[in-house]
Design a protein around this motif. Structure first.
Motif, short mmCIF file in Angstrom:
data_model
loop_
_atom_site.label_atom_id
_atom_site.label_comp_id
_atom_site.label_asym_id
_atom_site.label_seq_id
_atom_site.Cartn_x
_atom_site.Cartn_y
_atom_site.Cartn_z
N THR A 94 0.84 -1.19 0.00
CA THR A 94 0.00 0.00 0.00
C THR A 94 0.87 1.24 0.00
N GLN A 95 0.23 2.37 -0.25
CA GLN A 95 0.96 3.63 -0.18
C GLN A 95 1.45 3.85 1.25
N LEU A 124 5.75 3.17 -1.46
CA LEU A 124 4.93 1.99 -1.18
C LEU A 124 5.57 1.19 -0.05
N GLY A 173 4.58 -4.61 -7.89
CA GLY A 173 3.50 -3.71 -7.47
C GLY A 173 3.75 -2.28 -7.90
N LEU A 174 5.00 -1.84 -7.79
CA LEU A 174 5.36 -0.50 -8.25
C LEU A 174 5.11 -0.37 -9.75
N LEU A 186 6.15 8.41 -5.43
CA LEU A 186 5.34 7.28 -5.01
C LEU A 186 6.15 6.47 -4.00
N ASP A 194 -0.56 2.25 -14.38
CA ASP A 194 -1.84 2.94 -14.19
C ASP A 194 -1.70 4.45 -14.30
N LEU A 195 -0.51 4.96 -13.99
CA LEU A 195 -0.24 6.40 -14.09
C LEU A 195 0.23 6.80 -15.48
N ARG A 241 1.41 0.04 -10.55
CA ARG A 241 0.91 1.37 -10.22
C ARG A 241 1.40 2.41 -11.22
#
Length: 152
Positions: free
Chosen positions: A4-5, A46, A93-94, A44, A100-101, A97
């Motif tokens: 998570t963030q 995480l 995971g990074l 970001l 998605d950006l 994300r």
């Protein structure tokens, strides 16, 4: 496990983690993450957790003056959790994300020292290619190695 963030509540346990793995001094973390926690940056951060316990983290930010290129500036996994797939979980995971950006590329800078051989192996295993090497960058005999991966 969850990725998570990073939140303000993660700072103290991540400082302890950093001090144990000697990635960089944990006392630097509050200043490094302040802009992110205040929402003043595109960075970001995480954190990988098992229950309430942070097992690792990563930090990435966009490269200035580029279109969709990000740089993973730091990744760390607790010493007792290393070589258990947690680094791969964090990086994957990074990457998700960042896709998605709208990110196109992720680069990673590391060193040629023998102690970082496992990290370099992880990057290669995850599809990163060595793109550049700057000789004697960190210290005499310790090169900077730049890895990259296309995200799109």
């Amino acid at each position: 496990m969850t990725l998570t963030q990073t939140t303000a509540a993660d700072i103290a346990p991540l400082q302890d983690l950093l001090d144990r793995i000697a990635l960089f001094p944990g006392e630097m973390l509050p200043d490094m993450i302040a802009s992110y926690l205040n929402g003043d940056t595109m960075q970001l951060w995480l954190t990988l957790r098992e229950g309430d316990k942070p097992l690792g983290f990563c930090f990435a930010e966009p490269e200035q003056l580029t279109e969709g290129t990000w740089n993973m500036r730091a990744i760390g996994v607790a010493a007792d959790a290393q070589r258990s797939g947690h680094g791969a979980t964090i990086v994957s995971g990074l990457e998700a994300r960042l896709r998605d950006l709208g990110a196109r590329l992720l680069i990673v800078d590391t060193a040629s020292s023998e102690e970082l051989a496992p990290a370099r192996g992880l990057y290669r295993k995850l599809g990163y290619a060595e793109e550049a090497r700057i000789r004697d960058f960190w210290a005499p005999g310790e090169d900077k190695i730049v890895y990259w991966k296309a995200l799109s």
